[in-house]
Design a protein around this motif. Structure first.
Motif, PDB file in Angstrom:
ATOM      1  N   THR A  10       0.803  -1.220   0.000  1.00  9.06           N
ATOM      2  CA  THR A  10       0.000   0.000   0.000  1.00  9.06           C
ATOM      3  C   THR A  10       0.834   1.267   0.000  1.00  9.06           C
ATOM      4  N   ASP A  11       0.328   2.246  -0.729  1.00  7.91           N
ATOM      5  CA  ASP A  11       0.821   3.608  -0.634  1.00  7.91           C
ATOM      6  C   ASP A  11       0.519   4.107   0.792  1.00  7.91           C
ATOM      7  N   LEU A  12       1.247   5.106   1.246  1.00  8.65           N
ATOM      8  CA  LEU A  12       0.999   5.626   2.607  1.00  8.65           C
ATOM      9  C   LEU A  12       0.039   6.825   2.588  1.00  8.65           C
ATOM     10  N   ASP A  13       0.515   7.986   2.132  1.00  5.03           N
ATOM     11  CA  ASP A  13      -0.285   9.216   2.227  1.00  5.03           C
ATOM     12  C   ASP A  13      -1.574   9.131   1.412  1.00  5.03           C
ATOM     13  N   GLY A  14      -2.692   9.321   2.093  1.00  4.07           N
ATOM     14  CA  GLY A  14      -3.973   9.320   1.391  1.00  4.07           C
ATOM     15  C   GLY A  14      -4.512   7.928   1.107  1.00  4.07           C
ATOM     16  N   THR A  15      -3.752   6.900   1.489  1.00  5.70           N
ATOM     17  CA  THR A  15      -4.219   5.523   1.260  1.00  5.70           C
ATOM     18  C   THR A  15      -4.225   4.765   2.594  1.00  5.70           C
ATOM     19  N   PHE A  16      -3.071   4.316   3.058  1.00  6.71           N
ATOM     20  CA  PHE A  16      -3.004   3.637   4.364  1.00  6.71           C
ATOM     21  C   PHE A  16      -3.224   4.655   5.482  1.00  6.71           C
ATOM     22  N   GLY A 184      -3.869   2.241  -3.619  1.00  7.64           N
ATOM     23  CA  GLY A 184      -3.312   3.550  -3.918  1.00  7.64           C
ATOM     24  C   GLY A 184      -4.362   4.628  -4.109  1.00  7.64           C
ATOM     25  N   ASP A 185      -3.893   5.875  -4.201  1.00  5.25           N
ATOM     26  CA  ASP A 185      -4.824   7.007  -4.313  1.00  5.25           C
ATOM     27  C   ASP A 185      -4.389   8.069  -5.320  1.00  5.25           C
ATOM     28  N   SER A 186      -3.173   7.951  -5.911  1.00  2.00           N
ATOM     29  CA  SER A 186      -2.774   9.022  -6.835  1.00  2.00           C
ATOM     30  C   SER A 186      -1.945   8.495  -7.996  1.00  2.00           C
ATOM     31  N   GLY A 187      -1.567   9.412  -8.892  1.00  2.00           N
ATOM     32  CA  GLY A 187      -0.940   9.061 -10.161  1.00  2.00           C
ATOM     33  C   GLY A 187       0.292   8.176 -10.055  1.00  2.00           C
ATOM     34  N   ASN A 188       1.104   8.381  -9.010  1.00  2.00           N
ATOM     35  CA  ASN A 188       2.307   7.551  -8.958  1.00  2.00           C
ATOM     36  C   ASN A 188       1.995   6.123  -8.501  1.00  2.00           C
ATOM     37  N   ASP A 189       0.729   5.867  -8.125  1.00  2.00           N
ATOM     38  CA  ASP A 189       0.307   4.505  -7.778  1.00  2.00           C
ATOM     39  C   ASP A 189      -0.215   3.740  -8.990  1.00  2.00           C
ATOM     40  N   LEU A 190      -0.463   4.446 -10.077  1.00  2.00           N
ATOM     41  CA  LEU A 190      -1.172   3.847 -11.206  1.00  2.00           C
ATOM     42  C   LEU A 190      -0.481   2.594 -11.734  1.00  2.00           C
TER      43      LEU A 190
HETATM   44 MG   LIG Z   1      -0.816   8.773  -1.883  1.00  2.00          MG
END
Ligand SMILES: [Mg+2]
Length: 245
Positions: A10-16, A184-190
């Motif tokens: 998982t991504d951290l900021d805005g996700t976990f 994830g929640d943003s573009g770098n998670d895509l």
């Molecule tokens: Mg994020």
């Protein structure tokens, strides 16, 4: 390290991180399972910044920490840097060439970072970012271009990114048929959400992910942050875990 059977990547900021009650609920659920779910944090932050967040929010220490938008992998109880991945990320990587090229592009500002595993900028909207992208291609500089949240531009080594790093991590540390969930929640998670593993886009995701193409194992949560992860875990793996119990 024993091979992982259950993995939340998982991504951290805005996700976990972002909804404390939801995170409590998710971690309590994992605690109730007969088998441990290993954690991989896959973040855009650099290591020290990720550790600050982990300590500040009282997050569990991960089994694997992927930082700097997938350019660094740390694993095991001491979170030692994975040298195999480091080697791949330094081949063909010329951060000075990126900096030189970026110097001629107006509207972008260099982010201060502890090292040059990646070179990152703030862009005043999408246009300067696009100009940088074209300039790097025109110069023939090997790189991976990532634009997130309408502002963050990450220039990574060729074949870098969260997706490439996560594929490496799963190949090296997980069992062949491990139960995986990617969040994830943003573009770098895509790119990591598109690897084909069970994946979740949390409900608070940035517009760039809300427009992402669907695939068979991509779940769009109705809840934000960790609550959305829990929702997706139940959707993909809930019954498997129950049977094991
Ligand atoms: Mg994020």
């Amino acid at each position: 390290m024993q091979k992982i059977r259950y993995l939340l990547a998982t991504d951290l900021d805005g996700t976990f991180v972002g909804d404390e009650a939801g995170l409590r609920e998710l971690l309590d659920y994992y605690d109730s399972l007969p088998e441990r779910v290993a954690l991989a944090y896959v973040t855009g932050r650099h290591r020290a910044s990720a550790m600050d967040l982990i300590r500040g929010e009282g997050l569990p220490l991960p089994d694997i920490l992927v930082t700097d938008v997938g350019t660094s992998v740390f694993a095991g109880p001491e979170l030692v840097e994975d040298l195999g991945w480091k080697q791949r990320m330094t081949e063909n990587w010329d951060p000075q060439a990126v900096l030189r090229t970026a110097g001629g592009v107006p509207g972008i500002r260099l982010q201060e970072l502890p090292d040059t595993r990646r070179v990152s900028f703030y862009s005043d909207g999408g246009e300067p970012a696009e100009k940088l992208k074209y300039a790097l291609s025109a110069e023939g500089i090997p790189h991976t271009f990532v634009f997130s949240s309408g502002r963050d531009v990450d220039i990574l080594p060729e074949n870098g990114g969260k997706g490439a790093a996560l594929r490496y991590v799963i190949g090296k540390f997980a069992e062949e048929n491990a139960c995986v969930l990617v969040a994830g929640d943003s573009g770098n998670d895509l790119d990591m959400l598109m690897l084909g593993y069970p994946s979740v886009i949390v409900s608070n995701a940035r517009p760039e992910l809300l427009e992402a193409e669907n695939h068979e194992t991509l779940f769009r949560a109705t809840r934000p942050c960790a609550g959305g992860i829990l929702e997706a875990w139940m959707h993909f793996h809930g019954s498997a875990a129950d049977i094991k119990g």
